[in-house]
Design a protein around this motif. Structure first.
Motif, PDB file in Angstrom:
ATOM      1  N   SER A  47       0.841  -1.196   0.000  1.00 52.24           N
ATOM      2  CA  SER A  47       0.000   0.000   0.000  1.00 52.24           C
ATOM      3  C   SER A  47       0.877   1.247   0.000  1.00 52.24           C
ATOM      4  O   SER A  47       2.036   1.215   0.392  1.00 52.24           O
ATOM      5  CB  SER A  47      -0.922   0.011   1.217  1.00 52.24           C
ATOM      6  OG  SER A  47      -0.169   0.175   2.415  1.00 52.24           O
ATOM      7  N   ARG A  48       0.252   2.330  -0.438  1.00 55.68           N
ATOM      8  CA  ARG A  48       0.891   3.647  -0.415  1.00 55.68           C
ATOM      9  C   ARG A  48      -0.196   4.674  -0.126  1.00 55.68           C
ATOM     10  O   ARG A  48      -1.228   4.696  -0.793  1.00 55.68           O
ATOM     11  CB  ARG A  48       1.565   3.961  -1.754  1.00 55.68           C
ATOM     12  CG  ARG A  48       2.373   5.256  -1.743  1.00 55.68           C
ATOM     13  CD  ARG A  48       2.920   5.619  -3.131  1.00 55.68           C
ATOM     14  NE  ARG A  48       3.446   4.466  -3.830  1.00 55.68           N
ATOM     15  CZ  ARG A  48       3.004   4.076  -5.021  1.00 55.68           C
ATOM     16  NH1 ARG A  48       2.048   4.748  -5.634  1.00 55.68           N
ATOM     17  NH2 ARG A  48       3.521   3.008  -5.602  1.00 55.68           N
ATOM     18  N   ASN A  49       0.062   5.495   0.862  1.00 58.04           N
ATOM     19  CA  ASN A  49      -0.925   6.509   1.273  1.00 58.04           C
ATOM     20  C   ASN A  49      -2.270   5.866   1.590  1.00 58.04           C
ATOM     21  O   ASN A  49      -3.331   6.354   1.184  1.00 58.04           O
ATOM     22  CB  ASN A  49      -1.098   7.572   0.188  1.00 58.04           C
ATOM     23  CG  ASN A  49       0.174   8.337  -0.085  1.00 58.04           C
ATOM     24  OD1 ASN A  49       0.969   8.581   0.814  1.00 58.04           O
ATOM     25  ND2 ASN A  49       0.376   8.734  -1.338  1.00 58.04           N
TER      26      ASN A  49
ATOM     27  N   LEU B  11      -4.418   0.482  -1.564  1.00 54.70           N
ATOM     28  CA  LEU B  11      -3.843  -0.773  -2.033  1.00 54.70           C
ATOM     29  C   LEU B  11      -3.217  -0.567  -3.417  1.00 54.70           C
ATOM     30  O   LEU B  11      -3.874  -0.048  -4.333  1.00 54.70           O
ATOM     31  CB  LEU B  11      -4.926  -1.859  -2.095  1.00 54.70           C
ATOM     32  CG  LEU B  11      -4.463  -3.238  -2.575  1.00 54.70           C
ATOM     33  CD1 LEU B  11      -3.445  -3.828  -1.606  1.00 54.70           C
ATOM     34  CD2 LEU B  11      -5.668  -4.179  -2.734  1.00 54.70           C
ATOM     35  N   VAL B  12      -1.948  -0.964  -3.540  1.00 52.80           N
ATOM     36  CA  VAL B  12      -1.238  -0.838  -4.815  1.00 52.80           C
ATOM     37  C   VAL B  12      -1.148  -2.193  -5.516  1.00 52.80           C
ATOM     38  O   VAL B  12      -1.326  -2.283  -6.732  1.00 52.80           O
ATOM     39  CB  VAL B  12       0.175  -0.255  -4.593  1.00 52.80           C
ATOM     40  CG1 VAL B  12       0.942  -0.196  -5.921  1.00 52.80           C
ATOM     41  CG2 VAL B  12       0.095   1.122  -3.965  1.00 52.80           C
ATOM     42  N   ALA B  13      -0.882  -3.256  -4.736  1.00 51.13           N
ATOM     43  CA  ALA B  13      -0.736  -4.584  -5.337  1.00 51.13           C
ATOM     44  C   ALA B  13      -0.736  -5.634  -4.234  1.00 51.13           C
ATOM     45  O   ALA B  13      -0.673  -5.324  -3.040  1.00 51.13           O
ATOM     46  CB  ALA B  13       0.553  -4.667  -6.156  1.00 51.13           C
TER      47      ALA B  13
ATOM     48  N   ASN C 117       6.707 -12.276  -5.716  1.00 55.29           N
ATOM     49  CA  ASN C 117       6.213 -11.947  -7.053  1.00 55.29           C
ATOM     50  C   ASN C 117       4.934 -11.129  -6.932  1.00 55.29           C
ATOM     51  O   ASN C 117       4.085 -11.374  -6.051  1.00 55.29           O
ATOM     52  CB  ASN C 117       5.912 -13.222  -7.845  1.00 55.29           C
ATOM     53  CG  ASN C 117       7.186 -13.964  -8.217  1.00 55.29           C
ATOM     54  OD1 ASN C 117       8.255 -13.367  -8.269  1.00 55.29           O
ATOM     55  ND2 ASN C 117       7.071 -15.260  -8.449  1.00 55.29           N
ATOM     56  N   ILE C 118       4.788 -10.163  -7.836  1.00 53.98           N
ATOM     57  CA  ILE C 118       3.526  -9.411  -7.885  1.00 53.98           C
ATOM     58  C   ILE C 118       2.473 -10.309  -8.511  1.00 53.98           C
ATOM     59  O   ILE C 118       2.663 -10.851  -9.612  1.00 53.98           O
ATOM     60  CB  ILE C 118       3.706  -8.118  -8.712  1.00 53.98           C
ATOM     61  CG1 ILE C 118       4.766  -7.223  -8.052  1.00 53.98           C
ATOM     62  CG2 ILE C 118       2.386  -7.375  -8.844  1.00 53.98           C
ATOM     63  CD1 ILE C 118       5.108  -5.974  -8.860  1.00 53.98           C
TER      64      ILE C 118
ATOM     65  N   LYS D  13      -2.188  -6.058  -9.549  1.00 56.49           N
ATOM     66  CA  LYS D  13      -1.326  -4.881  -9.714  1.00 56.49           C
ATOM     67  C   LYS D  13      -2.214  -3.686 -10.067  1.00 56.49           C
ATOM     68  O   LYS D  13      -2.571  -3.449 -11.216  1.00 56.49           O
ATOM     69  CB  LYS D  13      -0.284  -5.123 -10.813  1.00 56.49           C
ATOM     70  CG  LYS D  13       0.745  -4.011 -10.914  1.00 56.49           C
ATOM     71  CD  LYS D  13       1.803  -4.334 -11.965  1.00 56.49           C
ATOM     72  CE  LYS D  13       2.837  -3.226 -12.048  1.00 56.49           C
ATOM     73  NZ  LYS D  13       3.879  -3.509 -13.082  1.00 56.49           N
ATOM     74  N   LEU D  14      -2.561  -2.898  -9.034  1.00 57.12           N
ATOM     75  CA  LEU D  14      -3.467  -1.758  -9.200  1.00 57.12           C
ATOM     76  C   LEU D  14      -2.702  -0.464  -9.498  1.00 57.12           C
ATOM     77  O   LEU D  14      -3.323   0.555  -9.787  1.00 57.12           O
ATOM     78  CB  LEU D  14      -4.319  -1.585  -7.938  1.00 57.12           C
ATOM     79  CG  LEU D  14      -5.072  -2.845  -7.489  1.00 57.12           C
ATOM     80  CD1 LEU D  14      -5.872  -2.560  -6.230  1.00 57.12           C
ATOM     81  CD2 LEU D  14      -5.972  -3.345  -8.607  1.00 57.12           C
ATOM     82  N   GLY D  15      -1.406  -0.484  -9.383  1.00 60.17           N
ATOM     83  CA  GLY D  15      -0.568   0.694  -9.635  1.00 60.17           C
ATOM     84  C   GLY D  15       0.886   0.259  -9.688  1.00 60.17           C
ATOM     85  O   GLY D  15       1.213  -0.908  -9.480  1.00 60.17           O
ATOM     86  N   GLU D  16       1.759   1.203  -9.963  1.00 61.61           N
ATOM     87  CA  GLU D  16       3.184   0.901 -10.018  1.00 61.61           C
ATOM     88  C   GLU D  16       3.755   0.772  -8.606  1.00 61.61           C
ATOM     89  O   GLU D  16       3.625   1.686  -7.797  1.00 61.61           O
ATOM     90  CB  GLU D  16       3.951   1.999 -10.772  1.00 61.61           C
ATOM     91  CG  GLU D  16       3.633   2.062 -12.258  1.00 61.61           C
ATOM     92  CD  GLU D  16       4.024   0.788 -12.977  1.00 61.61           C
ATOM     93  OE1 GLU D  16       5.034   0.170 -12.562  1.00 61.61           O
ATOM     94  OE2 GLU D  16       3.340   0.421 -13.952  1.00 61.61           O
TER      95      GLU D  16
END
Length: 250
Positions: A210-212, A215-217, A232-233, A238-241
């Motif tokens: 997560s970031r901020n 959920l990112v991945a 592994n992603i 994978k919702l973002g970089e």
């Protein structure tokens, strides 16, 4: 007798006239002579002054020519100095550009070195892990066709297995485990995390990135070390970089 007397008187009168004329004309003649001598002297003085002036004029002309020659040489030297100065300025500008680039490269190298220090592994160890991961990916690619063949046969069994395990076959890990992403490889879609066996990470375990607070991945752990792990992603998650420094949560 009377004639003699008259003749004598006439002679005396003429002598008187001559004497008077002599005394009156002589000063005038002497003045003319003096004036002539003065004029002659003035002419000589003027001639000498003219000669002197001509001599000084020639000397001044020679000095002026010498000065002009020296000035021309000075102008040539000044132009050469200017060209040399401009060349040195260009060279200094080039050196400054090279120095700025070197400083930038040095800063990038220091940042990369700091990231390696943060991982806590030697580059050779990381290279070994990456090579191992690449080999595993190559093997997985070789097995893709075989997986496709068995996919249909395993579909029903997988469905039943999920029903038995409560649709959550992922192995459990320590509750509340947190960490950060240390390294990201976008080409091969894997990350290096700062959590390992000591923190409760296990192979095949699933973690959220997560970031901020978003959920990112999701990632699945493939290799576990004492304080590090490689994951592994997960496809479809994978919702973002993913970026270095992102939080990893269980």
């Amino acid at each position: 007798m009377l004639l003699r007397i008259f003749l004598a008187l006439a002679i005396l009168a003429g002598a008187g006239v001559i004497a008077v004329s002599h005394f009156q004309v002589r000063p005038h003649i002497e003045g003319i002579i003096g004036e002539r001598e003065k004029n002659a002297k003035d002419r000589d003085t003027e001639k000498q002054a003219k000669v002197k002036a001509q001599t000084e004029l020639k000397a001044t002309a020679l000095k002026l020519k010498t000065t002009e020659t020296a000035l021309g040489e000075t102008v040539i030297q000044l132009a050469a100095s200017k060209q040399q100065t401009e060349a040195e300025q260009k060279r200094a500008a080039g050196l400054k550009t090279d120095l700025d680039k070197t400083r930038l490269d040095l800063n990038e190298s220091q940042q990369k070195l700091a990231r390696w220090d943060g991982i806590g592994l030697d580059p050779s160890q990381v290279k070994g892990l990456i090579d191992s991961e690449k080999n595993m990916r190559a093997a997985n690619q070789a097995l893709d066709e075989e997986k496709k063949f068995f996919a249909k046969k395993f579909a029903d069994s997988d469905k039943k297995l999920k029903e038995i395990l409560g649709n959550d076959p992922d192995p459990p890990m320590t509750a509340g485990m947190k960490g950060k992403v240390l390294v990201v490889d976008p080409k091969w879609n894997f990350v290096v995390l700062d959590v390992g066996e000591k923190q409760g990470a296990v192979q095949n375990g699933v973690l959220m990135i997560s970031r901020n607070s978003k959920l990112v991945a999701k990632v699945r752990i493939m290799n576990v070390l004492a304080d590090r792990s490689i994951a592994n992603i997960m496809p479809g998650w994978k919702l973002g970089e993913v970026m270095e420094g992102d939080y990893v949560l269980y």
